[in-house]
Write an enzyme that holds these catalytic residues in place. Structure first.
Site, PDB file in Angstrom:
ATOM      1  N   SER A 189       0.852  -1.193   0.000  1.00 18.10           N
ATOM      2  CA  SER A 189       0.000   0.000   0.000  1.00 18.10           C
ATOM      3  C   SER A 189       0.885   1.239   0.000  1.00 18.10           C
ATOM      4  CB  SER A 189      -0.883   0.006   1.244  1.00 18.10           C
ATOM      5  OG  SER A 189      -1.365   1.315   1.444  1.00 18.10           O
ATOM      6  N   HIS A 201      -1.339  -1.287  -4.229  1.00 21.65           N
ATOM      7  CA  HIS A 201      -2.569  -0.942  -3.510  1.00 21.65           C
ATOM      8  C   HIS A 201      -2.591   0.574  -3.268  1.00 21.65           C
ATOM      9  CE1 HIS A 201      -5.984  -1.885  -0.865  1.00 21.65           C
ATOM     10  NE2 HIS A 201      -5.511  -0.929  -0.071  1.00 21.65           N
ATOM     11  N   ASP A 245      -4.766   3.760  -1.698  1.00 23.22           N
ATOM     12  CA  ASP A 245      -5.820   4.117  -0.751  1.00 23.22           C
ATOM     13  C   ASP A 245      -6.342   5.527  -1.008  1.00 23.22           C
ATOM     14  OD1 ASP A 245      -5.969   1.792   0.999  1.00 23.22           O
ATOM     15  OD2 ASP A 245      -3.884   2.269   1.478  1.00 23.22           O
ATOM     16  N   MET A 301      -8.829   8.361   0.041  1.00 27.10           N
ATOM     17  CA  MET A 301      -9.624   8.767   1.216  1.00 27.10           C
ATOM     18  C   MET A 301     -10.115  10.195   1.018  1.00 27.10           C
ATOM     19  SD  MET A 301      -7.233   7.322   4.276  1.00 27.10           S
ATOM     20  CE  MET A 301      -6.349   5.755   4.126  1.00 27.10           C
ATOM     21  N   HIS A 344      -8.485   1.229  -3.728  1.00 23.54           N
ATOM     22  CA  HIS A 344      -9.367   1.047  -2.573  1.00 23.54           C
ATOM     23  C   HIS A 344     -10.019   2.396  -2.265  1.00 23.54           C
ATOM     24  CE1 HIS A 344      -9.481  -0.078   2.031  1.00 23.54           C
ATOM     25  NE2 HIS A 344     -10.681   0.098   1.526  1.00 23.54           N
ATOM     26  N   MET A 347     -12.011   4.668  -0.193  1.00 26.96           N
ATOM     27  CA  MET A 347     -12.592   4.939   1.133  1.00 26.96           C
ATOM     28  C   MET A 347     -13.217   6.324   1.059  1.00 26.96           C
ATOM     29  SD  MET A 347      -9.540   3.326   3.375  1.00 26.96           S
ATOM     30  CE  MET A 347      -8.480   3.353   1.952  1.00 26.96           C
ATOM     31  N   MET A 377     -11.353  -5.444   5.726  1.00 26.35           N
ATOM     32  CA  MET A 377     -10.566  -4.493   6.523  1.00 26.35           C
ATOM     33  C   MET A 377     -10.264  -5.112   7.882  1.00 26.35           C
ATOM     34  SD  MET A 377      -9.753  -1.770   4.883  1.00 26.35           S
ATOM     35  CE  MET A 377      -8.836  -1.151   6.293  1.00 26.35           C
ATOM     36  N   ASP A 412      -6.553  -6.295   4.617  1.00 26.42           N
ATOM     37  CA  ASP A 412      -5.917  -4.971   4.590  1.00 26.42           C
ATOM     38  C   ASP A 412      -5.879  -4.376   5.994  1.00 26.42           C
ATOM     39  OD1 ASP A 412      -5.005  -2.453   3.933  1.00 26.42           O
ATOM     40  OD2 ASP A 412      -6.754  -1.875   2.749  1.00 26.42           O
TER      41      ASP A 412
HETATM   42  C1  DX5 Z   1      -5.988   1.759   5.818  1.00 25.67           C
HETATM   43  C2  DX5 Z   1      -5.606   1.366   4.417  1.00 25.67           C
HETATM   44  C3  DX5 Z   1      -4.501   0.398   4.317  1.00 25.67           C
HETATM   45  C4  DX5 Z   1      -3.199   0.805   4.955  1.00 25.67           C
HETATM   46  C5  DX5 Z   1      -2.617  -0.430   5.565  1.00 25.67           C
HETATM   47  O1  DX5 Z   1      -7.186   2.429   5.808  1.00 25.67           O
HETATM   48  O2  DX5 Z   1      -6.709   0.814   3.721  1.00 25.67           O
HETATM   49  O3  DX5 Z   1      -4.300  -0.011   2.968  1.00 25.67           O
HETATM   50  O4  DX5 Z   1      -2.276   1.363   4.066  1.00 25.67           O
HETATM   51  O5  DX5 Z   1      -1.489  -0.058   6.253  1.00 25.67           O
HETATM   52  P1  DX5 Z   1      -0.725  -1.034   7.258  1.00 25.67           P
HETATM   53  O6  DX5 Z   1      -0.246  -2.209   6.439  1.00 25.67           O
HETATM   54  O7  DX5 Z   1       0.396  -0.172   7.751  1.00 25.67           O
HETATM   55  O8  DX5 Z   1      -1.691  -1.443   8.305  1.00 25.67           O
HETATM   56 ZN    ZN Z   2      -6.362  -0.111   1.665  1.00 28.30          ZN
END
Ligand code: DX5
Ligand code: ZN
Length: 218
Positions: free
Chosen positions: A9, A34, A36, A38, A67, A69, A138, A176
């Site tokens: 990620s 990956h 993220d 947000m 992903h 969010m 998650m 994740d």
């Molecule tokens: C959190 C993200 C993850 C995050 C995971 O909301 O969806 O993808 O990057 O990070 P680690 O592996 O550090 O928990």
């Molecule tokens: Zn993620």
């Protein structure tokens, strides 16, 4: 053995040197990137949008695992598909019309994936599971990297693995949050196919060694 995929990620990458970071995880033989997204509403953090994804797409060779969010992800599916996403994950909690969102992703010939927050029961997938390419479980509350894995998520993974076996569905199970050396082997045994890892890879000195170590534990 079924194919197991490692998806670093980039949330934990060095954004001043993002292109180098991508090169390094590709050289380290990661399988997916990956990403993220947000929006500061669905989760209490704000990252980046389609513009950055387009830039990543222009330099990356690996598929992009996006992903979302964000609130109302349905409205953004076309935009992220166009920006270069290969997998598009929407949150079940954010979609008023989950069935329609899944069909929309598939019509665009992208891999359709639905994510579940830690408190969401996988039964919400009952009527879409047969159409899914992936379920993203998650294992922390979404929003931030570096959090601790929530143990009762194991049950959910087992539920999803049993459901696909019993009904002959083909979705991959992706986990994740809080994934690293300590739990990756256990997760693989539970049926996880895709392992997202942010801080455990990007905060390590040598990405190649870390990813090889992960693979040796699968
Ligand atoms: C959190 C993200 C993850 C995050 C995971 O909301 O969806 O993808 O990057 O990070 P680690 O592996 O550090 O928990
Ligand atoms: Zn993620």
């Amino acid at each position: 053995m079924k194919n197991k995929l490692i998806a670093p990620s980039i949330l934990s990458a060095d954004f001043l040197h993002l292109e180098d970071e991508i090169k390094k995880i590709e050289e380290a033989k990661a399988d997916l990137i990956h990403i993220d997204v947000m929006d500061g509403h669905f989760v209490g953090n704000l990252t980046f949008g389609p513009f950055i994804i387009e830039q990543v797409k222009s330099t990356a060779h690996l598929p992009l695992d996006v992903h979302l969010m964000i609130e109302s992800p349905d409205m953004w599916i076309d935009t992220y598909a166009k920006a270069g996403a290969d997998y598009i994950t929407v949150h079940a909690e954010a979609c008023m019309h989950l069935h329609r969102a899944v069909q929309h992703i598939k019509e665009l010939n992208k891999k359709a994936s639905v994510s579940l927050n830690p408190a969401t029961h996988p039964s919400v997938l009952e009527y879409v599971a047969e159409d899914l390419d992936m379920v993203l479980v998650m294992s922390v509350n979404p929003g931030f990297g570096g959090q601790k894995y929530i143990d009762n998520v194991n049950e959910k993974i087992k539920f999803l693995d049993d459901m696909r076996k019993n009904r002959g569905y083909n979705y991959l199970i992706e986990v994740d949050g809080g994934v690293g050396e300590k739990n990756i082997s256990m997760l693989s045994k539970l049926g996880v196919d895709v392992f997202v890892s942010g801080s455990a890879i990007f905060k390590s000195k040598n990405y190649k060694e870390t990813i090889s170590k992960f693979r040796s534990l699968l």
